[in-house]
Structures are given as C-alpha cells and as structure tokens.
Enzyme design. Structure first.
Site, PDB file in Angstrom:
ATOM      1  N   GLU A   1     -97.311  -6.323  29.023  1.00 38.83           N
ATOM      2  CA  GLU A   1     -95.946  -6.321  28.491  1.00 38.83           C
ATOM      3  C   GLU A   1     -95.694  -7.389  27.431  1.00 38.83           C
ATOM      4  O   GLU A   1     -94.878  -7.191  26.529  1.00 38.83           O
ATOM      5  CB  GLU A   1     -94.944  -6.528  29.638  1.00 38.83           C
ATOM      6  CG  GLU A   1     -94.781  -5.338  30.550  1.00 38.83           C
ATOM      7  CD  GLU A   1     -93.934  -4.243  29.917  1.00 38.83           C
ATOM      8  OE1 GLU A   1     -93.414  -4.455  28.808  1.00 38.83           O
ATOM      9  OE2 GLU A   1     -93.812  -3.167  30.521  1.00 38.83           O
TER      10      GLU A   1
ATOM     11  N   SER B   1     -81.494  -5.017  92.600  1.00 34.70           N
ATOM     12  CA  SER B   1     -81.924  -6.163  93.411  1.00 34.70           C
ATOM     13  C   SER B   1     -82.326  -7.372  92.577  1.00 34.70           C
ATOM     14  O   SER B   1     -82.768  -8.382  93.135  1.00 34.70           O
ATOM     15  CB  SER B   1     -83.110  -5.755  94.300  1.00 34.70           C
ATOM     16  OG  SER B   1     -82.719  -4.777  95.233  1.00 34.70           O
TER      17      SER B   1
END
Length: 701
Positions: free
Chosen positions: A93, A353
């Site tokens: 680029e 329980s």
C-alpha cells in the site's frame, strides 16, 4: 474535446497539483500547518474507539459486542497482529511509508503517469496516512479541495500520533466488507482466530480486501478475493517481503467462503457486565477463557447425552482470591429448546440436600455435635412434618459423619430441629446468600432438605467458606476496579468448617471416579427438577447444576448420578492435582464415638427425663456475658491470662468449647477456665449431659 478527455485533463491537473504541493511540502510546511489549523479539530480519540470488548483475566477475548450502528470494529495495534501482515501491508500500500510525512509526491506522480498511459487507475497515490484521514473524516466529493484537505489531515495525524499511531488506526478502521472494520474483526470473521498468527495467504487476503471491500468479499465473491490476494502475494515476492516459493505455496491455500461467528465465551457473564457498565470500551473479567471453553464444552456434551430440554450451569471459584474463574450459565446459549438464554448460574433453584453440610456445621460450631456423635436414622414426626430418607429406608444408629456422607434426611432434620430452622436460615442470610422462600409458607424444617431457593453462584460461594476456615469469600468477577459482588462473610468457625470438609472428602464418589480426592455434596430437588453437585479442595470450589430452566420434572434426574460425574470431570479439566484442606488448630480428634467427651457422644439423651431433670433450670452461661469486652491484659503482653467460665442450670457433666474447640475434659462443676492464644473475638459454648447448650460471643483484650 470529448467528455472522457476533459475528465482526464482535469484529473491530471488535480494529481499534478497535489504532487507538486507535496514535493515542495518541506519549504511550505508553515503554510500547511496554517491550513490545517484553519480546519475544524480532528477527533483522533474517537478513531480508536470501537466495539465493547469483554476479555478474560489475561486479556484474551471472551465476547465482543457490535457498535450501536451494528458494525464490528475491534480496536487493534501493531502488537496485536502478525508482523508479516504489517510488512506486507506497507510493501503493497505505501512502500515509502516510513520516510514520507503523510503524503508521497512520487507515488502521486507515478499514479498520474500510469493513468495517462493506460487510461485507468493502475495504482493509487494515497498513502496509509491519507487513507486513515479519509477513514476518520470521510467525504463523498472528489475535488482538488477535498484532496488538499486529506493531505493536510494526513500530515496533522502524523504529527499527532506518529507512524505507529497511523498504523494502529488503519488496523482498527480499515473496511473489510459488510459490517467488518479493522483487521482483528476480519481475522475473527474469516479465519476464526486472532490476527497475531496469520499464514502468508491469510495476511495477503487481509491486505487486499480494504482496497475494494464489497467487491472482494470472500464470502460472496471468492474468485475475486483469490485473484486480489494473489496479486498481493506477487508484489510481496517482487519486493522481497516473501520468497517466490512462499508466494506459490500461499496461492494454493483456499480462501474462506463463509463468515464465522464471533467468540461468545461466558456469554451470560459478558452480557451482565456490559449491562452494568454500558459505556466501558473494555471490560476485564476474572474468568479464565481456556477453562471457560473447556467447561462450556463439558456442559454441552453432558446435556446432549442426558436428554432433551435439559440445561446445565457450572461456577468455578478461586477459594483464596474469591475470583470467579469460570461461569457457564447454560449448556448452549443459542439453543432455545434448552432455555439457553436463561442464566441458570444466577437463577434461584432448590438445592435439595446440598444445604445439609451447613446444618451440621452450625451444630459443630455450637458444640451440639461432633463428626463422631451418634444420631438416629429412624421414623420421626415433627408436628405435621414427617421427613423420609431418599431411598425410603432407615440405617438406624449412625454417626454424624456417616449421616452426612450418605445424605440421610432424618438425622439432618434431627440436628436442624436442635439448631433451629430460624437460626439456620439467619446464618445463611448472614453469610451473604440471597434466599428465596415459598410465599405464604412459615419457616419450617423442610428448608434443610431444599425447601427454599438459592442460586448456584451463592451456593459455590458458601461452600468455598469450608476451604477458607469458615469465611465465605467476597466474590470478584471484574478485575478492572469494580466492587466485589458481596464482601466476605462468616459461614461457620474454622474447626467446624474443617470437620465438614473432612467428612465430605469421604463421601462415596460417582461410578468410575476415585474417592478421597475432593470434598463434595450432591442435591436432588423435590420432583426431580434439579440435580446439583458442589465440590471443593483447598484451591478451588466448583458447583454444578443440571435441570430444565422451565422447572419441569425429569424422571431420574438425581444429583449423584447426573451432576456429580460432571463435577468430577470439571475438576479433572483444571489440569492440576487436588489439594486437601488442611486442619486448623483446635480440632478434637476422635476415631470413634467413645473417644468423645460424654456430652458429645449423643445429640441428646433418649431415656425418659426424671422429675428432677425436668425441673432443672435451663442451661445458661453466667460469665462471660454475651457481647462483653473482657480485659485480660493480652494486648499488654500478659502470657498467662485466663478467661473464667461459669454456667447456671443444666445437668452435669458440662463440656465447654471456645470457637468450636473443647476446653479440657467434661466436668461436674459448672466452672472452668480457658487460656486464649491472642486478642480478638471468641465464641464460648457450654453443653450439658442432655445436649442442652448456650453460647455467647465476647471480645478479649
């Protein structure tokens, strides 16, 4: 002059004008600064903003969220991406990126010449800095003034943030097709991974896409995406970034033709954190992403095996720090048939329980019982309430240790009746648990067998107290300064906590599991609606729930058979050896019941009371009085200070306990003395031969 030639003429003038200004930029630097100053201020901070990210304790991504407009923009820096990608990006680029000051005059002249010769754009003249300027301040028009403005902005950006800042903003804002912005979002969507480790082919594709993000989307136009990627590979090879051989090998790799889903680990915890702090950009949780992923897979695999409509939840707590290391709210968040949207780690459910250990802990703390105290598993009625054991059988005479390990209901209710249901409930509340009680129902003994609601997170926190000397930790789920969910609270005293942990370590394990490794307890709610298992060692507590979020029954949904195997598998996935909870000072060692002081051998005498016993005054501690501050000179260095103990009423002999530890042998006298080991609070308990007790809390100085 034709329209095409006229257009070419004006384009050439624009490019040449921009290039000329760029070439004389050094001498006209002051003019550029003045021009830039005339423009509105550029919001560079906003260019680093993006999607809200929820990360784990080490910064690994758990779950990102879209921006309000639906875009995925995951902020990234050069430290977050593969170096080869950055090198390839610059080479393709903006080859002179590190030498120009925002605009490359040579590139503009080259682009103009190519355009004149070929009649179309061959290469762009915009630098990475100019592209970032266009991303921060997008403008639709293509005029000479707009190009000047872009150049001025590019130079302004470079002066403000430098080359690294330019790259960071490009990596965050570059478009990659659809609602994807930034290289991190693109890598996750197309490759399902972070951009830190990319193949050469993957890096080349990510370089190519921003030039024409919609036309080159690999999930829609894979052929165009491949061709664009290959051109990047050719240029990278031509400029020596990669070898020709590497370029050819990379061309053989396929391009992804579908988008992947973004990570959604700890989805419920992440959603909860964002809802609590919607303005935060990054939220760091205490969760370990790797452990979270393992346990989410475990939950999903388990319910798939167990049947339809079932979900599962798992909570993992670091006992020392109180940090939540994993929280699975559902077996599959996206499965509506299993109620995946409901966070079952936060939803109150019946624990069955699983609350029994806290009943026994309270009895041990009060000096009413010891693990070797004899209890009775036999039919009993408490007014209209007649509890039964799960298997509808009876064991007869059992120790408290065996009763808890076998999860016998009748001995637990016998102990709760002596402790008091209201006292037990107050202790749970005091320990920080949010308890949901049935409406219009008085507090009764049924709460000991699951007749209330509590969340899995609260249950894990309470159990962690057994590994911490009786103190439930302050739960922490955010590591970025947020306050803990709740502060540390006392569950029981250190001796009672160790008694319970030691008992639960001997509980029979599920099939194909080793015994004596972790201390654990299971629970099954009425109607087979909830199956739970909670386990702990010295370092970690894990709580597991399995059931239907709609509270529907599931025949055979039993904690020991369904939740316990998941619990043991979860501990195995911690990847370390189990560490046993160490005993504190003051533990009363007794291998059998006969080794105990007489008052502790039975919870109560079963022989009929004599008239004399019936008329005996209630047992009460006369000294020290409850809440007293007793000055024994401890803070002044006194070494032989002793606390006098005196009781009234009751039936001898009497056994005294301080903080759950016995004070000498049982005595016929109503007086005794205890030598403290330091200043602080002490809980003094006395128990007579009938099992009656009284307790006070004093502060020693």
């Amino acid at each position: 002059m034709t329209g095409a030639l006229r257009l070419r003429k004006w384009a050439l003038i624009t490019i040449l004008g921009v290039a000329l200004i760029a070439l004389i930029g050094l001498s006209a630097n002051l003019a550029w600064i003045r021009y830039a100053a005339s423009l509105a201020p550029l919001d560079l901070a906003a260019s680093r903003e993006g999607s809200t990210l929820v990360v784990d304790r080490d910064g690994r991504l758990l779950r990102p969220f879209t921006m309000p407009d639906g875009r995925w923009r995951l902020p990234a820096t050069t430290h977050d991406v593969d170096p080869r990608y950055v090198t390839m990006l610059v080479a393709y680029e903006d080859a002179r990126f590190y030498v120009h000051h925002g605009v490359d005059g040579r590139a503009l002249l080259r682009a103009a010449g190519q355009w004149l010769v070929r009649g179309h754009i061959v290469s762009g003249g915009s630098t990475l800095s100019m592209q970032v300027a266009r991303l921060i301040e997008p403008r639709a028009e293509r005029t000479l003034e707009a190009k000047f403005r872009q150049i001025a902005r590019a130079r302004e950006i470079e002066r403000a943030v430098g080359k690294p800042g330019v790259l960071d903003r490009y990596l965050t804002m570059a478009p990659f097709g659809g609602n994807l912005e930034g290289v991190r979002a693109a890598a996750l969507a197309y490759f399902g991974k972070e951009p830190l480790k990319l193949t050469i082919a993957e890096a080349a594709l990510l370089v190519a896409l921003p030039q024409s993000p919609e036309a080159r989307r690999p999930d829609r136009f894979p052929a165009l995406a491949r061709a664009s990627r290959d051109r990047v590979l050719d240029r990278a090879a031509a400029r020596g970034v990669i070898s020709a051989e590497e370029a050819e090998q990379a061309k053989a790799d396929p391009v992804p033709e579908t988008r992947r889903a973004f990570p959604a680990l700890a989805a419920h915890a992440a959603q909860e954190a964002v809802a609590a702090d919607p303005k935060a950009n990054v939220i760091r949780l205490s969760i370990d992403a790797r452990l979270q992923a393992k346990l989410e897979a475990l939950a999903k695999e388990s319910v798939a095996r167990l049947g339809p409509r079932l979900s599962a939840a798992i909570v993992v707590v670091d006992n020392h720090r109180g940090e939540i290391r994993a929280r699975v709210g559902a077996a599959d968040r996206d499965d509506a048939s299993r109620g995946g949207a409901i966070d079952m780690s936060r939803t109150p459910r019946s624990p069955g329980s699983a609350l029994k250990p806290f009943i026994y802990a309270l009895a041990f703390e009060e000096g009413l019982a010891h693990p070797e105290t004899v209890l009775f598993d036999r039919p009993a009625r408490y007014g209209a309430y007649a509890p039964e054991d799960f298997d509808l059988g009876y064991q007869g005479t059992v120790t408290a240790r065996k009763a808890l390990q076998m999860s016998l209901n009748l001995p637990a209710i016998e102990v709760l009746a002596d402790v008091g249901a209201a006292t037990f409930l107050a202790r749970l509340h005091g320990a920080g648990a949010e308890i949901a009680l049935p409406k219009d129902t008085p507090i009764g003994l049924a709460i000991g067998l699951g007749g209330l609601g509590v969340s899995l997170t609260d249950l894990a926190r309470l159990y962690a107290g057994f590994a911490r000397g009786g103190e439930a930790p302050a739960l922490v789920e955010r590591l970025d300064g947020a306050a803990p969910i709740i502060g540390p609270r006392r569950v029981t005293d250190p001796v009672a906590a160790w008694y319970v942990a030691d008992i639960l370590r001997g509980a029979p394990p599920p099939a194909n599991s080793l015994s004596g490794r972790i201390a654990f307890k299971t629970g099954t709610s009425y109607g087979f609606r909830d199956a739970l298992a909670v386990g702990l060692d010295r370092e970690t507590t894990i709580a597991v729930w399995v059931g239907r979020p709609d509270n529907g029954p599931t025949p055979g949904l039993i904690g020991r058979q369904v939740a316990a195997p998941i619990l043991f598998d979860a501990f195995a996935r911690l990847g370390r050896d189990v560490e046993v909870v160490r005993p504190p000072r003051g533990v009363l060692s007794a291998r059998v019941t006969a080794d105990l002081p007489p008052p502790l051998r039975h919870l109560r005498k079963d022989a009929p009371k004599t008239m004399a016993a019936t008329e005996t005054a209630a047992l009460k501690i006369a000294f020290p009085p409850d809440g007293a501050r007793v000055d024994l000179g401890i803070t002044d260095g006194a070494r032989d200070a002793r606390l006098a103990l005196k009781a009234l009423g009751g039936v001898p002999p009497f056994a005294w306990f301080v903080n759950g530890a016995p004070v000498g042998e049982a005595e016929l006298r109503r007086t005794s003395a205890w030598k403290p080991d330091g200043a602080g609070f002490a809980r003094v308990t006395v128990v007579d031969s009938r099992g009656a007790s009284d307790a006070v809390t004093v502060r020693l100085e």
